[in-house]
Design a protein around this motif. Structure first.
Motif, PDB file in Angstrom:
ATOM      1  N   LYS A  59     -31.769  69.928  16.019  1.00 44.36           N
ATOM      2  CA  LYS A  59     -30.798  68.975  15.467  1.00 44.36           C
ATOM      3  C   LYS A  59     -29.893  68.517  16.604  1.00 44.36           C
ATOM      4  O   LYS A  59     -28.979  69.243  17.001  1.00 44.36           O
ATOM      5  CB  LYS A  59     -29.968  69.624  14.348  1.00 44.36           C
ATOM      6  CG  LYS A  59     -30.760  69.988  13.106  1.00 44.36           C
ATOM      7  CD  LYS A  59     -29.829  70.553  12.041  1.00 44.36           C
ATOM      8  CE  LYS A  59     -30.551  70.783  10.728  1.00 44.36           C
ATOM      9  NZ  LYS A  59     -31.595  71.815  10.824  1.00 44.36           N
ATOM     10  N   TRP A  61     -27.393  66.627  16.841  1.00 45.53           N
ATOM     11  CA  TRP A  61     -25.963  66.540  16.583  1.00 45.53           C
ATOM     12  C   TRP A  61     -25.266  67.896  16.624  1.00 45.53           C
ATOM     13  O   TRP A  61     -24.048  67.988  16.507  1.00 45.53           O
ATOM     14  CB  TRP A  61     -25.703  65.851  15.256  1.00 45.53           C
ATOM     15  CG  TRP A  61     -26.433  66.414  14.075  1.00 45.53           C
ATOM     16  CD1 TRP A  61     -27.654  66.046  13.614  1.00 45.53           C
ATOM     17  CD2 TRP A  61     -25.982  67.444  13.202  1.00 45.53           C
ATOM     18  NE1 TRP A  61     -27.997  66.773  12.519  1.00 45.53           N
ATOM     19  CE2 TRP A  61     -26.983  67.645  12.233  1.00 45.53           C
ATOM     20  CE3 TRP A  61     -24.833  68.227  13.135  1.00 45.53           C
ATOM     21  CZ2 TRP A  61     -26.869  68.585  11.224  1.00 45.53           C
ATOM     22  CZ3 TRP A  61     -24.718  69.160  12.117  1.00 45.53           C
ATOM     23  CH2 TRP A  61     -25.726  69.332  11.180  1.00 45.53           C
ATOM     24  N   GLN A 303     -27.781  63.650   6.661  1.00 49.10           N
ATOM     25  CA  GLN A 303     -29.233  63.540   6.652  1.00 49.10           C
ATOM     26  C   GLN A 303     -29.654  62.486   5.644  1.00 49.10           C
ATOM     27  O   GLN A 303     -29.053  62.363   4.568  1.00 49.10           O
ATOM     28  CB  GLN A 303     -29.873  64.888   6.294  1.00 49.10           C
ATOM     29  CG  GLN A 303     -29.568  66.005   7.285  1.00 49.10           C
ATOM     30  CD  GLN A 303     -30.063  65.697   8.676  1.00 49.10           C
ATOM     31  OE1 GLN A 303     -29.253  65.527   9.592  1.00 49.10           O
ATOM     32  NE2 GLN A 303     -31.350  65.621   8.860  1.00 49.10           N
ATOM     33  N   TYR A 305     -32.509  60.762   3.099  1.00 51.83           N
ATOM     34  CA  TYR A 305     -33.632  61.162   2.253  1.00 51.83           C
ATOM     35  C   TYR A 305     -34.093  59.987   1.405  1.00 51.83           C
ATOM     36  O   TYR A 305     -33.276  59.193   0.929  1.00 51.83           O
ATOM     37  CB  TYR A 305     -33.228  62.285   1.285  1.00 51.83           C
ATOM     38  CG  TYR A 305     -32.800  63.576   1.929  1.00 51.83           C
ATOM     39  CD1 TYR A 305     -33.689  64.638   2.072  1.00 51.83           C
ATOM     40  CD2 TYR A 305     -31.490  63.742   2.388  1.00 51.83           C
ATOM     41  CE1 TYR A 305     -33.283  65.836   2.650  1.00 51.83           C
ATOM     42  CE2 TYR A 305     -31.081  64.929   2.969  1.00 51.83           C
ATOM     43  CZ  TYR A 305     -31.981  65.973   3.099  1.00 51.83           C
ATOM     44  OH  TYR A 305     -31.585  67.148   3.672  1.00 51.83           O
ATOM     45  N   GLU A 334     -36.793  64.201   3.307  1.00 55.43           N
ATOM     46  CA  GLU A 334     -35.956  63.883   4.458  1.00 55.43           C
ATOM     47  C   GLU A 334     -36.664  62.900   5.380  1.00 55.43           C
ATOM     48  O   GLU A 334     -37.833  63.077   5.719  1.00 55.43           O
ATOM     49  CB  GLU A 334     -35.612  65.157   5.227  1.00 55.43           C
ATOM     50  CG  GLU A 334     -34.668  64.931   6.396  1.00 55.43           C
ATOM     51  CD  GLU A 334     -34.265  66.214   7.086  1.00 55.43           C
ATOM     52  OE1 GLU A 334     -33.849  66.140   8.257  1.00 55.43           O
ATOM     53  OE2 GLU A 334     -34.376  67.293   6.445  1.00 55.43           O
ATOM     54  N   GLY A 336     -34.532  61.151   8.103  1.00 55.80           N
ATOM     55  CA  GLY A 336     -33.803  60.886   9.338  1.00 55.80           C
ATOM     56  C   GLY A 336     -32.369  61.353   9.302  1.00 55.80           C
ATOM     57  O   GLY A 336     -31.947  62.082   8.403  1.00 55.80           O
ATOM     58  N   SER A 337     -31.587  60.905  10.302  1.00 55.93           N
ATOM     59  CA  SER A 337     -30.178  61.255  10.435  1.00 55.93           C
ATOM     60  C   SER A 337     -29.342  59.986  10.480  1.00 55.93           C
ATOM     61  O   SER A 337     -29.784  58.956  10.997  1.00 55.93           O
ATOM     62  CB  SER A 337     -29.927  62.062  11.716  1.00 55.93           C
ATOM     63  OG  SER A 337     -30.664  63.263  11.698  1.00 55.93           O
ATOM     64  N   GLN A 354     -32.303  58.973  13.946  1.00 55.80           N
ATOM     65  CA  GLN A 354     -33.698  59.418  13.980  1.00 55.80           C
ATOM     66  C   GLN A 354     -34.302  59.053  12.635  1.00 55.80           C
ATOM     67  O   GLN A 354     -33.670  59.233  11.601  1.00 55.80           O
ATOM     68  CB  GLN A 354     -33.782  60.929  14.179  1.00 55.80           C
ATOM     69  CG  GLN A 354     -33.264  61.405  15.524  1.00 55.80           C
ATOM     70  CD  GLN A 354     -33.038  62.902  15.512  1.00 55.80           C
ATOM     71  OE1 GLN A 354     -32.294  63.414  14.701  1.00 55.80           O
ATOM     72  NE2 GLN A 354     -33.707  63.597  16.422  1.00 55.80           N
ATOM     73  N   ALA A 365     -27.939  59.819   1.415  1.00 55.21           N
ATOM     74  CA  ALA A 365     -27.380  60.326   2.688  1.00 55.21           C
ATOM     75  C   ALA A 365     -26.444  61.461   2.318  1.00 55.21           C
ATOM     76  O   ALA A 365     -25.452  61.242   1.614  1.00 55.21           O
ATOM     77  CB  ALA A 365     -26.636  59.224   3.421  1.00 55.21           C
ATOM     78  N   THR A 367     -24.803  65.720   3.324  1.00 60.14           N
ATOM     79  CA  THR A 367     -24.552  66.777   4.298  1.00 60.14           C
ATOM     80  C   THR A 367     -25.811  67.604   4.516  1.00 60.14           C
ATOM     81  O   THR A 367     -26.514  67.947   3.571  1.00 60.14           O
ATOM     82  CB  THR A 367     -23.415  67.691   3.800  1.00 60.14           C
ATOM     83  OG1 THR A 367     -22.262  66.882   3.490  1.00 60.14           O
ATOM     84  CG2 THR A 367     -23.043  68.718   4.849  1.00 60.14           C
ATOM     85  N   ALA A 368     -26.062  67.912   5.790  1.00 60.18           N
ATOM     86  CA  ALA A 368     -27.256  68.697   6.123  1.00 60.18           C
ATOM     87  C   ALA A 368     -27.194  70.067   5.466  1.00 60.18           C
ATOM     88  O   ALA A 368     -26.132  70.688   5.384  1.00 60.18           O
ATOM     89  CB  ALA A 368     -27.377  68.855   7.637  1.00 60.18           C
TER      90      ALA A 368
END
Length: 369
Positions: A59, A61, A303, A305, A334, A336-337, A354, A365, A367-368
């Motif tokens: 990751k 980030w 993240q 999705y 998922e 990308g970011s 990504q 979108a 939180t991871a």
């Protein structure tokens, strides 16, 4: 579809914003190194911290954590420059920074040509040559142009009521006559309200797009007994004219962004995709239906999705008295970011960092995990 890219991955920008991230939230995240992470990386012009960290980390980030950065260093991240060496301290599970001071520059473990240092501030030429956090050239217009209008922000906005020699449209150097309160301002941006932005879930209007047209400079404030001001067009991106609205120009942001998870759990939806396309790829800008009041700030990473579809299960039995087949929601996938770079009250702009599948309006979108 894999490796969906539409814009080059390495861009420079002159205007970025410094923020202090949610260090406590970042410390709780587990940042894993790639199994095939290299021993080192020599920084070259055009690198970004995201790219460099992506060489080592699952990751990218997560890089403030693996650097072991403190709050002062995070708030002043101009410490990596071309020619320096990033090396992987496998024993400590950290990335380190070194400077080339001679030798062949191989930079391997025990190499005397590399002086190993912790991240530190560089006092001379601050920001001029420093590696930026993200590829930001594509977001520069979104930093200073008022493209999102929320609530009653249009209320009492100054407006153009007449143009020089009654021209339908005016351009650079032309005069515009403006009515409304300036509140001490002398430099204004001109915009025209656009389409409403609707929440993909509730369908409620959460904001309104605004088309940026250019800038006006105050030439002469209204005389006593009148409220009509004289302006001159300083720059024109699009044609502007009678009825267009003014907003004070925001200050130019400073450098730099630092990625971090938001302080609270956030789940958002993609509101709109910019540049006139229906699907977004890497380094394209989208807006989402969450903002400052929802716990987002500049530098937050979410993240992306594809929302799982709801399907019927033809093999499940519900009994003879129940008609139809049971509905089952598939997992979100998922793709990308998303790096948040500008935040309003209820809406934010994000740069797709990504992506493995094209992003669409309505995608999630959050939180991871």
């Amino acid at each position: 579809m894999k490796n969906f890219n539409t814009v080059g991955a390495r861009l420079f920008a002159a205007a970025l914003l410094t923020v202090v991230p949610a260090v406590s939230a970042l410390a709780q995240m587990r940042c894993e190194f790639k199994p095939n992470a290299p021993d080192q990386h020599v920084v070259v012009k055009g690198d970004t911290l995201w790219d460099i960290s992506g060489t080592f980390l699952e990751k990218p980030w997560c890089w403030p954590q693996v650097w072991g950065m403190n709050r002062e260093e995070i708030a002043n991240p101009h410490w990596i420059y071309p020619g320096q060496i990033i090396w992987f301290d496998r024993k400590a599970g950290r990335l380190r920074l070194g400077n080339r001071v001679g030798g062949d520059g191989s930079g391997g473990a025990g190499d005397p040509s590399t002086l190993r240092l912790s991240p530190q501030l560089r006092m001379q030429g601050l920001g001029k040559d420093a590696v930026t956090s993200i590829p930001s050239g594509v977001i520069e217009p979104f930093l200073t142009e008022p493209l999102i209008i929320e609530g009653d922000e249009l209320k009492d906005a100054p407006r153009i009521i007449a143009t020089q020699e009654n021209h339908v449209f005016i351009g650079k150097g032309d005069k515009a006559y403006v009515r409304g309160k300036l509140n001490g301002g002398t430099s204004f941006q001109v915009f025209r309200p656009g389409k409403p932005l609707r929440d993909p879930v509730t369908r409620a209007v959460v904001a309104q797009e605004a088309f940026y047209l250019g800038t006006l400079k105050l030439q002469k404030e209204a005389e006593p007994g009148t409220d009509v001001h004289t302006f001159v067009v300083a720059s024109a991106k699009e044609e502007m004219g009678k009825g267009d609205l003014l907003m004070q120009a925001p200050p130019m942001p400073m450098q730099n962004y630092v990625p971090h998870p938001p302080e609270v759990a956030v789940e958002a939806r993609v509101l709109a995709i910019y540049n006139g396309v229906t699907h977004a790829g890497q380094n394209q800008v989208v807006s989402i239906n969450r903002g400052k009041l929802d716990g987002l700030d500049v530098g937050s990473v979410l993240q992306l999705y594809h929302r799982g579809q709801t399907v019927t299960d033809p093999g499940a039995s519900k009994g003879w008295h129940n008609l139809g087949q049971p509905k089952v929601k598939l997992p979100d996938e998922e793709v990308g970011s998303l790096f948040i770079f500008r935040v309003f009250k209820h809406v934010s702009y994000g740069l797709i960092m990504q992506v493995t599948e094209p992003v669409e309006v309505g995608d999630v979108a959050k939180t991871a995990e």
